[in-house]
Design an enzyme around this catalytic site. Sequence first.
Site, mmCIF file in Angstrom:
data_model
loop_
_atom_site.group_PDB
_atom_site.id
_atom_site.type_symbol
_atom_site.label_atom_id
_atom_site.label_comp_id
_atom_site.label_asym_id
_atom_site.label_seq_id
_atom_site.Cartn_x
_atom_site.Cartn_y
_atom_site.Cartn_z
ATOM 1 C CG ASN A 146 -10.562 6.872 6.930
ATOM 2 O OD1 ASN A 146 -11.721 6.646 6.621
ATOM 3 N ND2 ASN A 146 -9.598 6.954 6.035
ATOM 4 N NE ARG A 284 -12.689 10.153 -2.492
ATOM 5 C CZ ARG A 284 -12.323 9.858 -1.243
ATOM 6 N NH1 ARG A 284 -12.204 10.801 -0.316
ATOM 7 N NH2 ARG A 284 -12.044 8.610 -0.909
ATOM 8 C CD GLN A 313 -7.018 13.976 -3.253
ATOM 9 O OE1 GLN A 313 -7.861 14.636 -2.671
ATOM 10 N NE2 GLN A 313 -6.587 12.836 -2.764
ATOM 11 C CG HIS A 332 -7.280 13.108 0.842
ATOM 12 N ND1 HIS A 332 -7.926 12.480 -0.177
ATOM 13 C CD2 HIS A 332 -7.955 12.759 1.955
ATOM 14 C CE1 HIS A 332 -8.934 11.775 0.295
ATOM 15 N NE2 HIS A 332 -8.959 11.933 1.608
HETATM 16 P P1 NDP Z 1 -21.056 5.958 4.561
HETATM 17 O O1 NDP Z 1 -21.221 4.936 3.510
HETATM 18 O O2 NDP Z 1 -21.271 5.599 5.977
HETATM 19 O O3 NDP Z 1 -21.961 7.213 4.253
HETATM 20 C C1 NDP Z 1 -22.189 7.689 2.981
HETATM 21 C C2 NDP Z 1 -23.536 8.356 2.981
HETATM 22 O O4 NDP Z 1 -23.678 9.070 1.740
HETATM 23 C C3 NDP Z 1 -24.688 7.379 3.071
HETATM 24 O O5 NDP Z 1 -25.530 7.814 4.124
HETATM 25 C C4 NDP Z 1 -25.352 7.530 1.717
HETATM 26 O O6 NDP Z 1 -26.728 7.493 1.767
HETATM 27 C C5 NDP Z 1 -25.014 8.943 1.351
HETATM 28 N N1 NDP Z 1 -25.217 9.223 -0.062
HETATM 29 C C6 NDP Z 1 -24.828 8.506 -1.132
HETATM 30 N N2 NDP Z 1 -25.230 9.115 -2.263
HETATM 31 C C7 NDP Z 1 -25.885 10.223 -1.884
HETATM 32 C C8 NDP Z 1 -26.543 11.248 -2.603
HETATM 33 N N3 NDP Z 1 -26.617 11.227 -3.944
HETATM 34 N N4 NDP Z 1 -27.109 12.240 -1.900
HETATM 35 C C9 NDP Z 1 -27.068 12.244 -0.540
HETATM 36 N N5 NDP Z 1 -26.470 11.294 0.187
HETATM 37 C C10 NDP Z 1 -25.880 10.295 -0.487
HETATM 38 O O7 NDP Z 1 -19.554 6.496 4.352
HETATM 39 P P2 NDP Z 1 -18.683 7.439 5.264
HETATM 40 O O8 NDP Z 1 -19.567 8.409 5.941
HETATM 41 O O9 NDP Z 1 -17.739 6.646 6.067
HETATM 42 O O10 NDP Z 1 -17.823 8.162 4.128
HETATM 43 C C11 NDP Z 1 -18.461 9.011 3.176
HETATM 44 C C12 NDP Z 1 -17.447 9.487 2.146
HETATM 45 O O11 NDP Z 1 -16.493 10.328 2.767
HETATM 46 C C13 NDP Z 1 -16.611 8.378 1.490
HETATM 47 O O12 NDP Z 1 -17.286 7.762 0.438
HETATM 48 C C14 NDP Z 1 -15.409 9.152 1.016
HETATM 49 O O13 NDP Z 1 -15.655 9.713 -0.255
HETATM 50 C C15 NDP Z 1 -15.274 10.262 2.043
HETATM 51 N N6 NDP Z 1 -14.169 10.000 2.969
HETATM 52 C C16 NDP Z 1 -13.146 10.903 3.020
HETATM 53 C C17 NDP Z 1 -12.046 10.668 3.809
HETATM 54 C C18 NDP Z 1 -10.930 11.661 3.910
HETATM 55 O O14 NDP Z 1 -9.832 11.291 4.336
HETATM 56 N N7 NDP Z 1 -11.147 12.910 3.555
HETATM 57 C C19 NDP Z 1 -11.911 9.434 4.604
HETATM 58 C C20 NDP Z 1 -13.128 8.612 4.585
HETATM 59 C C21 NDP Z 1 -14.172 8.875 3.756
HETATM 60 P P3 NDP Z 1 -27.601 6.184 1.718
HETATM 61 O O15 NDP Z 1 -26.675 5.075 2.068
HETATM 62 O O16 NDP Z 1 -28.619 6.525 2.748
HETATM 63 O O17 NDP Z 1 -28.111 6.101 0.350
#
Ligand code: NDP
Length: 399
Positions: A146, A284, A313, A332
């Site tokens: 998603n 989140r 939630q 959400h």
């Molecule tokens: P990805 O794993 O593709 O992306 C997460 C990114 O966050 C990575 O690029 C990672 O960086 C980065 N990251 C992690 N820790 C840090 C930090 N301390 N500072 C900066 N960047 C950081 O996941 P998605 O993009 O698919 O999803 C991201 C989040 O979105 C999920 O974990 C979830 O919490 C939320 N989400 C919400 C949904 C909703 O319905 N509202 C649905 C889907 C997701 P790197 O890997 O480069 O370290």
Amino acid sequence: MKILCVLYDDPKTGMPKSYALDKLPKIDKYPDGMTLPSPKGRDFNEGELLGCVSGELGLRKFLESNGHQLVVTSDKDGDGCRADKELVDSDIVISQPFFPYYLTREKMETAPNLKMAITAGIGSDHVDLQAAMDRKVDVVEVTYCNSRSVAEHIVMMIVSMVRDYHTQYAIVNNGGWDIADAVQRSYDVEGMHIGTVAAGRIGLDALRKMKPFDVHLHYFDRHRLPDTVEKELNLTFHESVESMVEVCDVVTINCPLHPETEHLFDEKMINKMKKGAYIVNTARGKICDKDAIAAALKSGQLSGYAGDVWFPQPAPNDHPWRTMPHHGMTPHTSGTSLSAQTRYADGVREILECFFDKKEIRNQYLIVQNGELAGMGAHSYSKGTATDGSEEAAKYKKK
Ligand code: NDP
């Protein structure tokens, strides 16, 4: 095996008898080439409501015909809830970020048979990941299912908040034609500086989707994007969140919740933002300090805050984000459109099929495996837990 599945309630009017669309648009693969979930079978029609109790993620026939027991409930919070009672002899727990069953260390300790926690969606912060590592409970999610749904929601929220759509919609519903009232906080997005905290699947897609608005794009991430992508989108990379928020009119938050990101947007960080900036947080709720956000909207340090994620939630009825000024909150929902539900239901089935057939689960789906952060978990999360305070979810009373 016993599978406990915690899902949100059915619609108040019962399950839909028909749907707005007969078919979903066909999507062949995700932008990076990763294939969509590909289970061996499917016992539902795509586009159906699957994420609620009667939808059962389309799993009952598959599980029962293979001799497993499926228990589905939405009763997940407070002492004596059904989910806690069923957990004690469950082998697998399935839950969703939209309506999370907070799998704390205490709860895990009541479940000696527990082998795996599956997130029907993305983001497994509702599981105490440290406890899962300590107890060798594997944690998996349906990576990418998603992400693009959320990126669409982000665009919707940026544009609707900056243009102040909510006020204008309310005026029409109230029978009015008060144009000056409708536009006194309404701006164009064109020319603004838009920045994302994290440029993973969602963050990068949101940048791509915003590019045609003729805006200036910024990002902060722990790993830098390839040069070609930076050039294609004319991105400005920042070495710190602070340096990015100082120059952005809109900040969108797209990192997972883990101990490093919990309360990243506190009063100090918000005060470093450009005065009058907007935040869109679909990552989140706990990444932001709820009281600091509400105070900044009241003082004018922030012009708007939108998102679909809260902590806990369901959000307690007196959560300040329900009533703070200039918010564009939804429950959400961004990752649980009917389109996304088909993908995460397929993904959960694929994971279960692999687990029962003793085949490897896709590396991209792994968060914790064999007591360690693994796959996506090793890349994007840090050790520890972010579940503290989740018991407050029991305060929510249904309307
Ligand atoms: P990805 O794993 O593709 O992306 C997460 C990114 O966050 C990575 O690029 C990672 O960086 C980065 N990251 C992690 N820790 C840090 C930090 N301390 N500072 C900066 N960047 C950081 O996941 P998605 O993009 O698919 O999803 C991201 C989040 O979105 C999920 O974990 C979830 O919490 C939320 N989400 C919400 C949904 C909703 O319905 N509202 C649905 C889907 C997701 P790197 O890997 O480069 O370290």
